[in-house]
Design a protein around this motif. Structure first.
Motif, PDB file in Angstrom:
ATOM      1  N   LEU A   1       0.785  -1.120  -0.045  1.00 46.64           N
ATOM      2  CA  LEU A   1       0.027   0.010  -0.094  1.00 46.64           C
ATOM      3  C   LEU A   1       0.940   1.385  -0.034  1.00 46.64           C
ATOM      4  CD1 LEU A   1      -2.117  -1.084   2.915  1.00 46.64           C
ATOM      5  CD2 LEU A   1      -2.952  -1.417   0.500  1.00 46.64           C
ATOM      6  N   SER A   2       0.472   2.291  -0.818  1.00 48.72           N
ATOM      7  CA  SER A   2       1.006   3.560  -0.596  1.00 48.72           C
ATOM      8  C   SER A   2       0.727   4.292   0.625  1.00 48.72           C
ATOM      9  CB  SER A   2       0.727   4.218  -1.848  1.00 48.72           C
ATOM     10  OG  SER A   2      -0.698   4.793  -1.556  1.00 48.72           O
ATOM     11  N   PRO A   3       1.657   5.289   1.140  1.00 46.36           N
ATOM     12  CA  PRO A   3       1.177   5.842   2.375  1.00 46.36           C
ATOM     13  C   PRO A   3      -0.062   6.210   2.581  1.00 46.36           C
ATOM     14  CG  PRO A   3       3.299   6.392   1.633  1.00 46.36           C
ATOM     15  CD  PRO A   3       2.833   5.768   0.488  1.00 46.36           C
TER      16      PRO A   3
ATOM     17  N   CYS B   1      -3.196   5.067   1.568  1.00 44.55           N
ATOM     18  CA  CYS B   1      -4.030   4.387   1.061  1.00 44.55           C
ATOM     19  C   CYS B   1      -4.907   4.102   2.428  1.00 44.55           C
ATOM     20  CB  CYS B   1      -3.632   2.786   0.845  1.00 44.55           C
ATOM     21  SG  CYS B   1      -3.380   2.699  -1.035  1.00 44.55           S
TER      22      CYS B   1
ATOM     23  N   ARG C   1       3.015  -1.415   4.022  1.00 48.96           N
ATOM     24  CA  ARG C   1       2.947  -0.205   3.490  1.00 48.96           C
ATOM     25  C   ARG C   1       4.394   0.432   2.936  1.00 48.96           C
ATOM     26  NH1 ARG C   1      -1.513   2.763   3.907  1.00 48.96           N
ATOM     27  NH2 ARG C   1      -3.192   2.180   5.535  1.00 48.96           N
TER      28      ARG C   1
END
Length: 275
Positions: free
Chosen positions: A153-155, A157, A180
């Motif tokens: 996950l991008s930061p 999300c 992440r």
């Protein structure tokens, strides 16, 4: 064995014993509180059981009276307080009618480092800015069902352990490991260095039809998904190795990200090497 405690005062929704369950419909409050306090809420019998099977520790359980017998085996097994309340009190505490009659407060675990998930994985999902909890839950459910090995996950999300995400996924968020990426999109380079081909899912006409791209033939594939509406950012698209798209008919130009993810996961996983 859990301690079964009946709370029957309808005028005391602020009982401190029920604090984990207060204001569950206040999304911003819960987004702040739950990670900070190390908890998440599992809703419904199946989800509670799946959280326990996945090894999450129960802090407490909140049940309407008719669910006490249904959950009796869990009550007998966990060393955590179980609060039996009326449906009216449950609604006052949580802010909504608890249809399934069973809630559990579970203890979060520390997330693994992304690098730890890449070692044995062959098919992974990379999400950028997917901040709708329903979409997060749907994507995790499809990822589990279609054999994806991990999610990054991008930061920015949304939280996969937020109640709505867990509920929509039917507990699949417990089945697929996730982490992440702290530096976006720079950390995508570490994914590439681990041997993954970065495939950006986009409706752009310049993208290759996903079947023609043959992602199932890749030794390692990382499928990148963007937020509903905006899709992947320019930075993410530039970082990808290849753009892929789902061919569509009748003038439809895009799908909901949850639906698109399921289609793409099938294309990526079909024919994958098996141990």
């Amino acid at each position: 064995m859990a301690e079964l405690i009946t709370i029957d005062d309808p005028d005391d929704p602020d009982d401190p014993r029920l604090r984990d369950y207060t204001s569950l419909t206040d999304v911003e409050l819960r987004r702040r509180r739950e990670p900070a306090e190390g908890l998440f809420i599992a809703e419904g019998e199946k989800v509670i059981r799946r959280a326990r099977q996945a090894g999450y520790r129960m802090r407490s359980m909140l049940l309407s009276a008719k669910w006490v017998d249904v959950m009796r085996d869990v009550i007998d097994e966990v060393p955590a307080p179980v609060y039996a309340v009326s449906p009216e009190l449950a609604e006052q505490v949580t802010g909504y009618h608890v249809h399934r009659g069973a809630l559990a407060s579970m203890q979060r675990r520390q997330l693994p480092d992304a690098a730890d998930l890449l070692g044995d994985a062959r098919r992974i999902v990379v999400m950028e800015s997917v901040n709708d909890h329903t979409n997060i839950g749907a994507i995790f459910r499809s990822a589990a069902a279609l054999g994806m090995d991990a999610v990054l996950l991008s930061p920015d999300c949304a939280d996969p352990l937020y109640r709505r995400s867990v509920k929509v996924s039917m507990g699949a968020v417990f089945s697929v490991p996730y982490a992440r990426l702290e530096n976006w999109p720079r950390d995508l380079e570490a994914v590439r260095e681990a041997g993954f081909t970065l495939l950006a899912l986009t409706p752009d006409e310049k993208a290759t039809d996903i079947d023609a791209a043959g992602p199932h033939r890749l030794e390692r594939a990382a499928l990148m998904l963007g937020a509903e509406g905006d899709g992947l950012s320019t930075r993410a698209l530039v970082a990808a190795d290849e753009w892929v798209r789902i061919p569509m008919a009748h003038g439809v130009d895009s799908l909901n990200v949850g639906a698109a993810a399921a289609v793409a996961f099938y294309a990526v996983a079909t024919g994958r090497p098996r141990d």
